[in-house]
Scaffold this motif. Sequence first.
Motif, PDB file in Angstrom:
ATOM      1  N   ARG A   1     -35.883  16.393  68.370  1.00 31.04           N
ATOM      2  CA  ARG A   1     -36.103  16.904  69.732  1.00 31.04           C
ATOM      3  C   ARG A   1     -36.763  18.277  69.702  1.00 31.04           C
ATOM      4  NH1 ARG A   1     -30.894  14.645  70.143  1.00 31.04           N
ATOM      5  NH2 ARG A   1     -30.850  12.793  71.503  1.00 31.04           N
ATOM      6  N   GLU A   2     -36.403  19.093  68.732  1.00 27.59           N
ATOM      7  CA  GLU A   2     -36.923  20.448  68.665  1.00 27.59           C
ATOM      8  C   GLU A   2     -38.277  20.529  67.971  1.00 27.59           C
ATOM      9  OE1 GLU A   2     -33.931  22.647  66.682  1.00 27.59           O
ATOM     10  OE2 GLU A   2     -32.515  22.614  68.375  1.00 27.59           O
ATOM     11  N   GLY A   3     -38.670  19.481  67.271  1.00 29.36           N
ATOM     12  CA  GLY A   3     -39.917  19.499  66.522  1.00 29.36           C
ATOM     13  C   GLY A   3     -41.138  19.544  67.417  1.00 29.36           C
ATOM     14  N   THR A   4     -42.235  20.033  66.858  1.00 30.60           N
ATOM     15  CA  THR A   4     -43.505  20.095  67.582  1.00 30.60           C
ATOM     16  C   THR A   4     -44.573  19.366  66.782  1.00 30.60           C
ATOM     17  OG1 THR A   4     -44.066  22.201  66.539  1.00 30.60           O
ATOM     18  CG2 THR A   4     -42.902  22.291  68.661  1.00 30.60           C
ATOM     19  N   GLY A   5     -45.680  19.093  67.426  1.00 26.51           N
ATOM     20  CA  GLY A   5     -46.783  18.429  66.757  1.00 26.51           C
ATOM     21  C   GLY A   5     -46.748  16.925  66.961  1.00 26.51           C
ATOM     22  N   PRO A   6     -47.826  16.246  66.585  1.00 24.78           N
ATOM     23  CA  PRO A   6     -47.926  14.798  66.804  1.00 24.78           C
ATOM     24  C   PRO A   6     -46.930  14.009  65.955  1.00 24.78           C
ATOM     25  CG  PRO A   6     -49.760  15.575  65.466  1.00 24.78           C
ATOM     26  CD  PRO A   6     -49.027  16.792  65.928  1.00 24.78           C
ATOM     27  N   VAL A   7     -46.410  12.952  66.543  1.00 25.38           N
ATOM     28  CA  VAL A   7     -45.402  12.125  65.883  1.00 25.38           C
ATOM     29  C   VAL A   7     -45.796  10.658  66.017  1.00 25.38           C
ATOM     30  CG1 VAL A   7     -42.958  11.485  65.781  1.00 25.38           C
ATOM     31  CG2 VAL A   7     -43.612  13.784  66.514  1.00 25.38           C
TER      32      VAL A   7
END
Length: 471
Positions: free
Chosen positions: A159-165
């Motif tokens: 949830r806290e991560g950023t960038g494309p997934v």
Amino acid sequence: MEQRKNGLERDVSEQLAENMRQGWADTERTDLQPIPQAQHTARRRAALSARFPGERLVIPAGNLKVRANDTFYRFRPSSDYTYLTGDQTEDAVLVLEPVEDGGHEATAYLLPRSDRENGEFWLSGHGELWDGRRNSLTENERLLGLPCKDVRELGEALREGTGPVRLLRGYDAAIEEALTDKVTAERDEEFRVLLSEMRRVKDDFEVADLRFACEATARGFEDVVRSLDQAQATSERYIEGTFFLRARVEGNDVGYSTIAAAGPHATTIHWVRNDGAVRDGELLLLDAGVETRNLYTADVTRTLPINGRFTPLQRKIYDAVYEAQEAGIAAVRPGAPYRDFHQAAQRVLATKLHEWGLFGDMDLEKVLELGLHRRWTMHGTGHMLGLDVHDCAAARTEMYVEGDLEPGMCLTVEPGLYFQEDDLTVPEEYRGIGVRIEDDILVTEDGNENLSAALPRQADEVEAWMAALRS
């Protein structure tokens, strides 16, 4: 811990809780070696990393599935997760985290050992005292050859991560919820397709496992032949159970629901009820495969005379299918269009049906053009095989059925003829007869190898084999 609604013990005394925290030996294993496929899974992860630079990749194993109320099916992880890790535990997730200098750092998020301080190991319905010991995270790091962390912390991190997934969907609802605002259906579908395409060409480890699956499957077929007298006294279920015993003893399970189709049930392509009679003078169509403990499956079919001898009509139909399979196998070679083996087998079957007068005066080429033979051939002549019985199913059409065969691909060749009991367009004596012969074929550098060749296919050889087993 959540208690069962109608459990007999409602309370835990402080004394019992303290007693359960104490007196347990240290069972940590320090002498573990990497699993045999660890070097292969590392190479596969590197290949996946190269395809999606700068993107976080999330591949769940999946969760337990409810069979009824509070009972569950035996867990079987997603094939893509196992392909990339070698692990088979529920609730696990592989995450490939992009790093600044390129590539990814892979981490397996797993359930750790049950907590003995808070009582989870014995109070939870899925604690280790109930479901069995789990590996510690350190043990799993040694076995899998990659860092391992507690999966219970993954949701918040995602949830806290950023960038494309990119996410492999359909296996873990909680992981999908954690990423709901970070993924798109289009990117995830591209990811699913690429994961499927990666598995088209098998490496040495996979080929060895498929070879063993076929060998164990051959032994399962031998078990069935020896048990046909008992099956006649009971039902098709005896055949299914006999093969299942071999699958559980030598492997993990059956790779798919066994088709034990006797008599007219052989004309139903996906007959898995297996509750019919097994009668002298009729045919048994047995389509079954052992899934190995590494989860690779065989997929083999033999059509056997229950009393050990084909009638003249049964042999006539069987020989036609055998000839079609021979033509199909001969067309499997590197560089050949994937469809060639199907078309070769179908031409033989159409020719036989034409010779038997089932198309009247129509020209054979017109029959093939219109596909009229498909009334009795019904299905395609094969499919790719591996961790899934219908392996690589999500691959792009141009990479699969419109592509060319390559060394290391494994596919089935399985032509059949099926004359339904109520089909008034065929002579009455044909009705209720179904024949399929299926083998698992590896594409080699200079042709092919039949991995299931231990089981005889030619009619005389089948009869001799059955007689030897039942003597």
